[in-house]
Design a protein around this motif. Structure first.
Motif, mmCIF file in Angstrom:
data_model
loop_
_atom_site.group_PDB
_atom_site.id
_atom_site.type_symbol
_atom_site.label_atom_id
_atom_site.label_comp_id
_atom_site.label_asym_id
_atom_site.label_seq_id
_atom_site.Cartn_x
_atom_site.Cartn_y
_atom_site.Cartn_z
ATOM 1 N N ASN A 144 7.404 12.006 3.706
ATOM 2 C CA ASN A 144 8.692 11.774 3.047
ATOM 3 C C ASN A 144 8.806 10.352 2.513
ATOM 4 O OD1 ASN A 144 9.667 14.356 3.467
ATOM 5 N ND2 ASN A 144 10.672 13.849 5.409
ATOM 6 N N LEU A 145 8.220 9.398 3.246
ATOM 7 C CA LEU A 145 8.310 7.998 2.825
ATOM 8 C C LEU A 145 7.223 7.624 1.816
ATOM 9 C CD1 LEU A 145 9.871 5.303 3.387
ATOM 10 C CD2 LEU A 145 7.996 4.726 4.913
ATOM 11 N N HIS A 146 5.994 8.028 2.103
ATOM 12 C CA HIS A 146 4.856 7.560 1.311
ATOM 13 C C HIS A 146 4.422 8.542 0.224
ATOM 14 C CE1 HIS A 146 4.093 4.007 3.773
ATOM 15 N NE2 HIS A 146 4.253 4.755 4.854
ATOM 16 N N GLY A 147 4.856 9.804 0.339
ATOM 17 C CA GLY A 147 4.484 10.780 -0.677
ATOM 18 C C GLY A 147 3.121 11.409 -0.499
ATOM 19 N N LEU A 148 2.489 11.189 0.636
ATOM 20 C CA LEU A 148 1.211 11.803 0.949
ATOM 21 C C LEU A 148 1.051 11.895 2.454
ATOM 22 C CD1 LEU A 148 -1.654 9.220 0.234
ATOM 23 C CD2 LEU A 148 0.715 8.619 0.606
ATOM 24 N N THR A 149 0.122 12.721 2.907
ATOM 25 C CA THR A 149 -0.050 12.941 4.339
ATOM 26 C C THR A 149 -0.775 11.769 4.980
ATOM 27 O OG1 THR A 149 -2.189 14.025 4.078
ATOM 28 C CG2 THR A 149 -0.217 15.421 3.909
ATOM 29 N N THR B 261 -9.688 5.974 0.115
ATOM 30 C CA THR B 261 -9.756 4.743 -0.677
ATOM 31 C C THR B 261 -8.926 4.896 -1.953
ATOM 32 O OG1 THR B 261 -11.974 4.299 0.155
ATOM 33 C CG2 THR B 261 -11.293 3.129 -1.853
ATOM 34 N N GLY B 262 -8.103 3.906 -2.228
ATOM 35 C CA GLY B 262 -7.291 3.934 -3.441
ATOM 36 C C GLY B 262 -5.982 4.681 -3.310
ATOM 37 N N SER B 263 -5.674 5.225 -2.140
ATOM 38 C CA SER B 263 -4.400 5.938 -1.969
ATOM 39 C C SER B 263 -3.229 4.968 -2.114
ATOM 40 C CB SER B 263 -4.352 6.611 -0.593
ATOM 41 O OG SER B 263 -4.516 5.652 0.441
ATOM 42 N N ALA C 199 1.043 3.018 8.245
ATOM 43 C CA ALA C 199 0.130 3.130 7.101
ATOM 44 C C ALA C 199 -1.014 2.128 7.216
ATOM 45 C CB ALA C 199 0.901 2.917 5.801
ATOM 46 N N PHE C 200 -0.703 0.923 7.667
ATOM 47 C CA PHE C 200 -1.760 -0.071 7.871
ATOM 48 C C PHE C 200 -2.740 0.396 8.952
ATOM 49 C CE2 PHE C 200 1.561 -3.421 6.558
ATOM 50 C CZ PHE C 200 1.250 -3.256 5.216
ATOM 51 N N ASP C 201 -2.205 0.961 10.019
ATOM 52 C CA ASP C 201 -3.061 1.435 11.110
ATOM 53 C C ASP C 201 -3.989 2.560 10.652
ATOM 54 O OD1 ASP C 201 -1.827 -0.375 12.730
ATOM 55 O OD2 ASP C 201 -0.734 1.084 13.945
#
Length: 303
Positions: free
Chosen positions: A94-99, A106-108, A63-65
């Motif tokens: 599955n983990l984060h709830g978004l693609t 921005t703001g995700s 996610a950081f990348d």
């Protein structure tokens, strides 16, 4: 080097290799135990399977990348061990709830799982009661299956609690109970409060991700073994923990909580190591009518 240092060094190894292949054998080598013992300790202490912890950490870093739009999704997927962008996208969602693509916006809102560390917590409120039993070799017989360490289910996807329920419904539990002939409590030097049918697990190596689990009983002289697995239990010393000491003795005990305390409190401070080669779950009813469970672990003194 003590237990805490070894476990934290194992975490160091995981963190240093989140972008590479993590060798189970190397983790076990660092922790000075078998692969199975390490995975079991990790799961009971942190209440999350090792594989799930690694998955969450990799997807946290992914996610950081993704916040750097110069990084391609395909490259990030490969970096963290996913064979295709599609499998990475499913796991990420599955983990984060978004693609992964939406995560760039921005703001995700994303979920971050930080690195863990093992620490000594001196609670000093509830004592960890146990007893040591020394036993000669004996045999157990019963129904054996192989279960996954992560999902605690067999190849058909049936979990251990479901297997127990099925045995009670189809009459197999009663048949096992009837196979114990004579005074097995005296023959095996067992507490007379214990029931005849119990569980015996992890008594042989099956793989780094599975363990054997047998629902059965003590093999007495006239026990019929046709159709059942016979397992030799070696002469051993055992540390025995009871839910009567850890809970309210009402039958509403929490085995997971007891196992957590054994591995996070008792194992750190005792003079014993828990050894490979089999563990028992024995079920009993005390004189007051309360149901309870005893957990038996093979032990050896720390060197």
């Amino acid at each position: 080097m003590d237990w805490l240092q070894r476990m934290n060094q194992a975490i160091d190894y995981i963190e240093d290799n989140l972008e590479n292949h993590i060798e189970d054998e190397q983790l076990a080598k660092i922790a000075l135990c078998s692969v199975y013992q390490f995975q079991r300790m990790f799961s009971f202490v942190l209440e999350i399977p090792l594989s799930e912890y690694i998955r969450r950490r990799r997807l946290t870093l992914a996610a950081f990348d993704l916040k750097n739009k110069k990084n391609k999704v395909t490259d990030i997927a490969l970096k963290y061990g996913y064979e295709s962008p599609e499998s990475f996208s499913r796991a990420f969602q599955n983990l984060h709830g978004l693609t992964p693509t939406s995560a760039r916006d921005t703001g995700s809102q994303l979920t971050a799982y930080p690195r863990i560390s093992f620490q000594m917590i001196l609670k000093g409120v509830v004592g960890m009661n146990y007893r040591i039993e020394k036993r000669d070799a004996f045999q157990v017989i019963g129904l054996e299956d192989i279960y996954g360490i992560d999902n605690i289910a067999n190849e058909q996807g049936v979990s251990i609690p479901e297997v127990w329920q099925n045995l009670c419904r189809n009459g197999e539990f009663d048949r096992l109970h009837q196979m114990v002939t004579g005074d097995w409590h005296s023959d095996g030097n067992f507490n007379k409060e214990l029931g005849a049918v119990f569980a015996y697990d992890s008594y042989k190596f099956t793989s780094n991700t599975t363990f054997p689990y047998l629902i059965g009983c003590y093999r007495s002289g006239n026990s019929k073994v046709d159709g059942y697995t016979v397992v030799d239990v070696p002469a051993s010393s055992w540390a025995v923990f009871s839910t009567l000491n850890d809970g309210n003795g009402s039958g509403n005990y929490d085995l997971r909580s007891l196992k957590h305390r054994i591995f996070s409190e008792w194992l750190q401070t005792s003079k014993y190591n828990i050894l490979d080669g089999g563990n028992f779950e024995m079920y009993g009813t005390n004189k007051d009518g309360y149901e309870y469970c005893e957990l038996w672990y093979r032990i050896g003194e720390k060197q």
